[in-house]
Scaffold this motif. Structure first.
Motif, mmCIF file in Angstrom:
data_model
loop_
_atom_site.group_PDB
_atom_site.id
_atom_site.type_symbol
_atom_site.label_atom_id
_atom_site.label_comp_id
_atom_site.label_asym_id
_atom_site.label_seq_id
_atom_site.Cartn_x
_atom_site.Cartn_y
_atom_site.Cartn_z
ATOM 1 N N PHE A 268 1.197 9.370 -5.542
ATOM 2 C CA PHE A 268 1.423 10.721 -5.034
ATOM 3 C C PHE A 268 2.881 11.139 -5.050
ATOM 4 O O PHE A 268 3.201 12.283 -4.765
ATOM 5 C CB PHE A 268 0.864 10.853 -3.609
ATOM 6 C CG PHE A 268 -0.626 10.703 -3.552
ATOM 7 C CD1 PHE A 268 -1.451 11.691 -4.054
ATOM 8 C CD2 PHE A 268 -1.207 9.574 -3.014
ATOM 9 C CE1 PHE A 268 -2.811 11.548 -4.013
ATOM 10 C CE2 PHE A 268 -2.574 9.425 -2.962
ATOM 11 C CZ PHE A 268 -3.387 10.420 -3.463
ATOM 12 N N GLY A 269 3.782 10.267 -5.365
ATOM 13 C CA GLY A 269 5.183 10.614 -5.473
ATOM 14 C C GLY A 269 5.823 10.785 -4.113
ATOM 15 O O GLY A 269 5.168 10.809 -3.083
ATOM 16 N N GLY A 270 7.109 10.879 -4.100
ATOM 17 C CA GLY A 270 7.841 11.083 -2.848
ATOM 18 C C GLY A 270 7.818 12.548 -2.459
ATOM 19 O O GLY A 270 8.652 13.319 -2.909
ATOM 20 N N GLY A 271 6.868 12.955 -1.649
ATOM 21 C CA GLY A 271 6.751 14.350 -1.238
ATOM 22 C C GLY A 271 6.069 15.224 -2.274
ATOM 23 O O GLY A 271 5.994 16.430 -2.129
ATOM 24 N N ARG A 272 5.598 14.627 -3.365
ATOM 25 C CA ARG A 272 4.918 15.387 -4.418
ATOM 26 C C ARG A 272 3.489 14.897 -4.522
ATOM 27 O O ARG A 272 3.150 13.804 -4.084
ATOM 28 C CB ARG A 272 5.601 15.158 -5.766
ATOM 29 C CG ARG A 272 7.012 15.640 -5.819
ATOM 30 C CD ARG A 272 7.687 15.397 -7.163
ATOM 31 N NE ARG A 272 6.777 15.007 -8.224
ATOM 32 C CZ ARG A 272 7.102 14.184 -9.200
ATOM 33 N NH1 ARG A 272 8.294 13.648 -9.233
ATOM 34 N NH2 ARG A 272 6.247 13.889 -10.148
ATOM 35 N N ASN A 273 2.656 15.699 -5.161
ATOM 36 C CA ASN A 273 1.275 15.302 -5.401
ATOM 37 C C ASN A 273 1.107 15.158 -6.906
ATOM 38 O O ASN A 273 0.882 16.133 -7.623
ATOM 39 C CB ASN A 273 0.309 16.342 -4.839
ATOM 40 C CG ASN A 273 -1.125 15.877 -4.878
ATOM 41 O OD1 ASN A 273 -1.481 14.987 -5.654
ATOM 42 N ND2 ASN A 273 -1.944 16.474 -4.031
ATOM 43 N N ILE B 248 0.847 -1.210 0.000
ATOM 44 C CA ILE B 248 0.000 0.000 0.000
ATOM 45 C C ILE B 248 0.875 1.250 0.000
ATOM 46 O O ILE B 248 0.600 2.214 -0.709
ATOM 47 C CB ILE B 248 -0.956 -0.019 1.208
ATOM 48 C CG1 ILE B 248 -1.951 -1.176 1.065
ATOM 49 C CG2 ILE B 248 -1.679 1.308 1.336
ATOM 50 C CD1 ILE B 248 -2.831 -1.368 2.277
ATOM 51 N N GLU B 249 1.954 1.219 0.762
ATOM 52 C CA GLU B 249 2.861 2.368 0.808
ATOM 53 C C GLU B 249 3.496 2.603 -0.560
ATOM 54 O O GLU B 249 3.598 3.733 -1.033
ATOM 55 C CB GLU B 249 3.944 2.130 1.852
ATOM 56 C CG GLU B 249 4.879 3.302 2.021
ATOM 57 C CD GLU B 249 5.938 3.043 3.078
ATOM 58 O OE1 GLU B 249 6.895 3.819 3.115
ATOM 59 O OE2 GLU B 249 5.803 2.055 3.836
ATOM 60 N N LYS B 250 3.899 1.514 -1.233
ATOM 61 C CA LYS B 250 4.476 1.657 -2.569
ATOM 62 C C LYS B 250 3.445 2.176 -3.566
ATOM 63 O O LYS B 250 3.763 2.971 -4.448
ATOM 64 C CB LYS B 250 5.053 0.320 -3.042
ATOM 65 C CG LYS B 250 6.318 -0.065 -2.336
ATOM 66 C CD LYS B 250 6.855 -1.371 -2.866
ATOM 67 C CE LYS B 250 8.118 -1.751 -2.094
ATOM 68 N NZ LYS B 250 8.678 -3.003 -2.567
ATOM 69 N N LEU B 251 2.196 1.763 -3.419
ATOM 70 C CA LEU B 251 1.124 2.243 -4.296
ATOM 71 C C LEU B 251 0.880 3.740 -4.104
ATOM 72 O O LEU B 251 0.767 4.490 -5.076
ATOM 73 C CB LEU B 251 -0.170 1.444 -4.038
ATOM 74 C CG LEU B 251 -1.365 1.797 -4.913
ATOM 75 C CD1 LEU B 251 -1.060 1.491 -6.378
ATOM 76 C CD2 LEU B 251 -2.599 1.043 -4.465
ATOM 77 N N PHE B 252 0.829 4.186 -2.857
ATOM 78 C CA PHE B 252 0.640 5.621 -2.585
ATOM 79 C C PHE B 252 1.844 6.438 -3.059
ATOM 80 O O PHE B 252 1.696 7.533 -3.577
ATOM 81 C CB PHE B 252 0.381 5.873 -1.095
ATOM 82 C CG PHE B 252 -1.050 5.704 -0.700
ATOM 83 C CD1 PHE B 252 -2.016 6.579 -1.165
ATOM 84 C CD2 PHE B 252 -1.442 4.667 0.133
ATOM 85 C CE1 PHE B 252 -3.340 6.420 -0.809
ATOM 86 C CE2 PHE B 252 -2.762 4.488 0.492
ATOM 87 C CZ PHE B 252 -3.724 5.377 0.018
#
Length: 184
Positions: free
Chosen positions: A12-17, A4-8
């Motif tokens: 949403f990217g690493g610190g990006r939306n 789930i964390e990898k999917l988000f």
């Protein structure tokens, strides 16, 4: 949890939306657009005001402004003087007018062009001064709006509303209750 964390992170990217960034490709961010428009308008008004800065006038400029103010009053008083001369000494006036009748038409055209250019340049100069005064006024608008808000907050009606709200929120106070009874 890792999936789930990898999917988000993918969405949403690493610190990006990523969703927001993708949406902004198709539709402008209204807040960022308003900020850019505000910065542009402020810069335009500042530059326009700097072009017409009155503080840069020196002694020569003030002297020339005084000289430029002379022709219109001199012409008006000269015409009035001609009327007075015609009434005081009609023969002298008629002889001067006969002399003017001998002036060739090209000289009259030249005089008309000179006077037209003088008044046209004066009109343009006054128009630029008017634009400068509008710019100065526009720069004062935010301060005037804030002053009006402050004055409205100090007005008796607003003060009475604020006082009534204070009475309602403070609960029971013997002095205030006495004052309410005396008022009604």
């Amino acid at each position: 949890m890792g999936l789930i964390e990898k999917l988000f992170t993918l969405v949403f990217g690493g610190g990006r939306n990523v969703v927001r960034e993708t949406a902004e490709v198709f539709r402008e961010n209204a807040e960022a657009g308003a900020a850019r428009n505000n910065a542009l308008q402020t810069q335009v008004i500042t530059q326009h005001g700097a072009e017409f800065d009155r503080a840069q006038k020196g002694g020569f400029d003030r002297f020339m402004d005084g000289v430029n103010r002379l022709p219109r009053p001199l012409m008006a008083f000269g015409i009035l003087g001609l009327f007075i001369a015609a009434m005081v000494d009609p023969v002298w006036f008629a002889s001067r007018m006969q002399g003017l009748a001998l002036v060739p038409d090209p000289l009259w055209w030249l005089l008309g062009a000179i006077v037209s250019f003088y008044f046209g340049a004066r009109h343009q100069f006054k128009g630029q001064e008017f634009q400068q005064s509008i710019t100065e006024t526009m720069l004062r608008v935010p301060q005037v709006v804030e002053n009006i808000r402050t004055l409205n907050a100090l007005s008796p009606k607003v003060a009475a509303q604020n006082f009534n709200q204070l009475l309602e929120t403070n609960g029971k106070n013997a002095a205030i209750e006495d004052w309410k009874r005396a008022k009604s």
